[in-house]
Enzyme design. Structure first.
Site, PDB file in Angstrom:
ATOM      1  N   HIS A  97       0.795  -1.230   0.000  1.00 13.26           N
ATOM      2  CA  HIS A  97       0.000   0.000   0.000  1.00 13.26           C
ATOM      3  C   HIS A  97       0.835   1.292   0.000  1.00 13.26           C
ATOM      4  CE1 HIS A  97      -3.555  -2.313   0.089  1.00 13.26           C
ATOM      5  NE2 HIS A  97      -3.610  -2.550   1.388  1.00 13.26           N
ATOM      6  N   HIS A 174      -9.762   1.794   0.524  1.00 13.73           N
ATOM      7  CA  HIS A 174      -9.626   0.653   1.429  1.00 13.73           C
ATOM      8  C   HIS A 174     -10.726   0.643   2.495  1.00 13.73           C
ATOM      9  CE1 HIS A 174      -7.609  -2.475   3.762  1.00 13.73           C
ATOM     10  NE2 HIS A 174      -6.679  -2.564   2.826  1.00 13.73           N
ATOM     11  N   GLU A 323     -11.476  -3.860  -2.748  1.00 16.55           N
ATOM     12  CA  GLU A 323     -10.470  -2.872  -3.135  1.00 16.55           C
ATOM     13  C   GLU A 323     -10.227  -2.938  -4.643  1.00 16.55           C
ATOM     14  OE1 GLU A 323      -6.954  -3.456  -0.556  1.00 16.55           O
ATOM     15  OE2 GLU A 323      -8.285  -4.792   0.563  1.00 16.55           O
TER      16      GLU A 323
END
Length: 361
Positions: A97, A174, A323
């Site tokens: 991420h 997210h 996601e």
């Protein structure tokens, strides 16, 4: 630019959404269920300061914009611009991420366009978290009745980059959904179905091998409506390895780029909570989506005041993420690279629609 996070609120006739500029994050999403109860159906915190604090620890990425590259990069390394880059390794042997201080921990600039539309902007510097190029990014949230639209856009800054600069972009939102507002503490009894017929095979460290596998006749087969519960039984290999679902489902798997931003294809997944009558339908221009069932929520965080009942904690499987993004770890696989690499004059775009409805129970 001030480092103090700001908060924003959007309203439609069906939804109320709240945000913080810290990570361009969705913090609350309220809808009235089939029993007339107003429920907050996303996980998160009551104050921006709690997001800042959580980001320094076992970061759950509640509601955040993840980037410059979401999901995992093998060993945090890739080849681009004729050189080798190393980005932070923060998830076992891999990068996750965007690294240690990804987009989820940055202060974005918010601009409320209307009562139902909000735009966040951020400029990532060359070398930030090891990534090349000065990158201008935009995250736009819009409510329309029961629809929550999220549009992402990214481009290399014309003035600040050499003409041959390339970078990679793969952002996602997210948000963890619990369509009971925590009236049920887990999502194991949520009903899910998807048109996705394939998924990415993973290594033991959760990066793709490069193989695309069919889901038919496996625990990943959601072609017919079913709850998450059977696939979360402890005997499954993916539960032994990853504690639940944490896998990329492929939607658009042809060799061309995904559909253009703003031109949403038909819906690709639907999830519902029978006890509240609330459903979520997903449509996206993204290559696919990561289905994540909150496997690493360990009860470390107390739920928001808007959750019901009050005072509970976010335990394992308290929420589920869908996601949407481009190919995972794309630069490790030659056939996928073009999905996330941009040069000057290129624009990376992605649009996602979460449509909420309420049926009688």
């Amino acid at each position: 630019m001030s480092n103090t996070p700001k908060t924003y609120e959007l309203r439609s006739d069906t939804l109320t959404a709240k945000f913080t500029s810290h990570g361009a994050t969705l913090t609350h999403l309220l809808i009235t269920d089939a029993h007339g109860v107003r429920r907050d159906i996303v996980l998160g915190f009551d104050s921006p300061e709690e997001y800042v604090k959580a980001g320094r620890g076992s970061n759950p990425y509640f509601g955040a914009t993840a980037g410059r590259v979401c999901n995992r990069i093998t060993k945090g390394t890739f080849q681009l611009n004729g050189q080798q880059y190393q980005v932070p390794v923060n998830n076992g042997p891999n990068s996750l991420h965007g690294g240690v201080n990804g987009f989820d921990k940055r202060q974005w600039v918010g601009e409320q366009i209307t009562a139902s539309e909000l735009r966040f902007t951020y400029t990532a510097q060359d070398g930030e978290e090891g990534y090349p190029g000065v990158l201008d990014v935009t995250a736009t949230y819009r409510l329309d009745g029961g629809d929550l639209h999220i549009d992402y856009e990214a481009r290399l800054n014309d003035a600040a980059n050499p003409p041959d600069m390339q970078t990679l972009v793969n952002m996602t939102n997210h948000t963890y959904f619990n369509l009971t507002g925590l009236a049920e503490p887990t999502i194991v009894d949520h009903v899910f179905e998807t048109t996705a017929k394939n998924m990415l095979e993973l290594t033991e460290t959760q990066v793709p091998t490069g193989k695309v596998l069919p889901t038919a006749h496996t625990a990943f087969d959601f072609s017919a409506r079913k709850t998450f519960a059977p696939g979360l039984e402890p005997h499954h290999e993916h539960v032994k390895q990853f504690k639940g679902y944490d896998h990329f489902f492929v939607i658009h798997d042809d060799s061309a780029r995904s559909p253009a931003s703003g031109v949403l294809p038909p819906s690709v997944a639907k999830m519902s909570a029978p006890s509240t009558g609330i459903s979520l339908t997903l449509a996206t221009t993204a290559r696919g989506y990561q289905l994540y069932t909150g496997n690493f929520l360990l009860g470390d965080f107390t739920a928001k005041a808007s959750s019901q009942p009050h005072g509970v904690v976010y335990g394992k499987h308290a929420g589920v993420c869908l996601e949407t993004s481009g190919w995972v770890d794309a630069l490790s696989h030659d056939a996928w690279r073009k999905d996330v690499v941009i040069g000057k004059r290129d624009v990376w775009q992605q649009s996602t629609l979460y449509r909420f409805a309420v049926a009688s129970t």
